[in-house]
Design a protein around this motif. Structure first.
Motif, PDB file in Angstrom:
ATOM      1  N   GLN A  45     -16.429  -5.421  98.148  1.00 15.32           N
ATOM      2  CA  GLN A  45     -17.634  -5.579  97.337  1.00 15.32           C
ATOM      3  C   GLN A  45     -18.842  -4.877  97.948  1.00 15.32           C
ATOM      4  O   GLN A  45     -19.941  -4.933  97.376  1.00 15.32           O
ATOM      5  CB  GLN A  45     -17.957  -7.071  97.172  1.00 15.32           C
ATOM      6  N   LYS A  47     -21.746  -2.416  98.781  1.00 18.15           N
ATOM      7  CA  LYS A  47     -22.460  -1.681  97.735  1.00 18.15           C
ATOM      8  C   LYS A  47     -22.129  -0.189  97.715  1.00 18.15           C
ATOM      9  O   LYS A  47     -22.148   0.436  96.648  1.00 18.15           O
ATOM     10  CB  LYS A  47     -23.962  -1.894  97.880  1.00 18.15           C
ATOM     11  N   SER A  50     -18.767  -0.114  96.016  1.00 16.96           N
ATOM     12  CA  SER A  50     -18.965  -0.378  94.586  1.00 16.96           C
ATOM     13  C   SER A  50     -19.531   0.845  93.875  1.00 16.96           C
ATOM     14  O   SER A  50     -19.137   1.156  92.740  1.00 16.96           O
ATOM     15  CB  SER A  50     -19.906  -1.576  94.401  1.00 16.96           C
ATOM     16  N   GLN A  53     -16.725   3.282  93.453  1.00 20.84           N
ATOM     17  CA  GLN A  53     -15.826   2.837  92.397  1.00 20.84           C
ATOM     18  C   GLN A  53     -16.379   3.189  91.024  1.00 20.84           C
ATOM     19  O   GLN A  53     -15.663   3.726  90.155  1.00 20.84           O
ATOM     20  CB  GLN A  53     -15.588   1.326  92.506  1.00 20.84           C
TER      21      GLN A  53
END
Length: 210
Positions: A45, A47, A50, A53
């Motif tokens: 998770q 940042k 993320s 992703q």
């Protein structure tokens, strides 16, 4: 088209590994994302992970990120070395059995860069050369001296913040200069390790190369 990742568990060497998986119809490829140092609180998770992703998703890639052993709901305990590479290899095997036709791209941030590099070498030895590799502030100081980057069939991009307070930028520059294969080194000025306030720039750098 849903862009929501699905939570699941993948069998790993030490037990189930917690993962988030997005399978896009007619995907251009699969992006596997390796997260930073679990001892320092790194998870899937994070940042930066993320952001990577979402960047891969928006470029039309199916994505898969996961927690190493001992992180979040993943079984086992930290190894901080080959164990996390074993975990990543298990995740690749899982998705390759389901989507063998999709070319694989590897993304690694910080410690995840160490994992991605070692994973790429293992996969290349098995005849599965990643199509692309993106290493963001990679922890090259953890690499063994015999670790190479011989996956000549893949595109390699290294992105290094110039004011990195975690990974010494000069170590990354020296490592880049030592590579015997074509690659791109991108230096991000006035930027720290975690890209505070600069995540949009990171996304632009990656998306333009996908």
């Amino acid at each position: 088209m849903s862009s929501r990742e699905n939570s699941l568990f993948i069998d790993g060497p030490c037990g189930p590994l917690e993962a988030l998986y997005l399978e896009l119809p007619e995907a251009r490829g699969l992006a596997l994302l390796c997260h930073p140092n679990p001892v320092k609180g790194g998870t899937m998770q994070n940042k930066v992970v993320s952001t990577l992703q979402r960047t891969a998703r928006d470029a039309g890639y199916s994505t898969l990120r996961f927690n190493y052993r001992g992180v979040g709901a993943s079984a086992g305990s930290h190894d901080m070395g080959s164990g996390e590479v074993d975990d990543a290899e298990s995740v690749v095997q899982w998705v390759h059995e389901r989507l063998p036709q999709l070319p694989l791209s590897l993304f690694g941030f910080s410690f995840g860069g160490y994992v991605a590099l070692n994973l790429a070498e293992r996969l290349a030895a098995q005849g599965l050369v990643p199509e692309r590799m993106f290493l963001v502030a990679p922890a090259v100081m953890r690499l063994e001296s015999e670790t190479t980057v011989s996956s000549q069939g893949s595109s390699l991009t290294v992105i290094q913040p110039e004011q990195d307070e975690v990974v010494n930028p000069q170590l990354v520059y020296d490592w880049s200069a030592s590579l015997q294969r074509p690659h791109e080194l991108l230096k991000v000025a006035e930027c720290g390790h975690f890209f505070h306030g600069r995540l949009g720039e990171l996304k632009d750098l990656v998306s333009s190369r996908l």
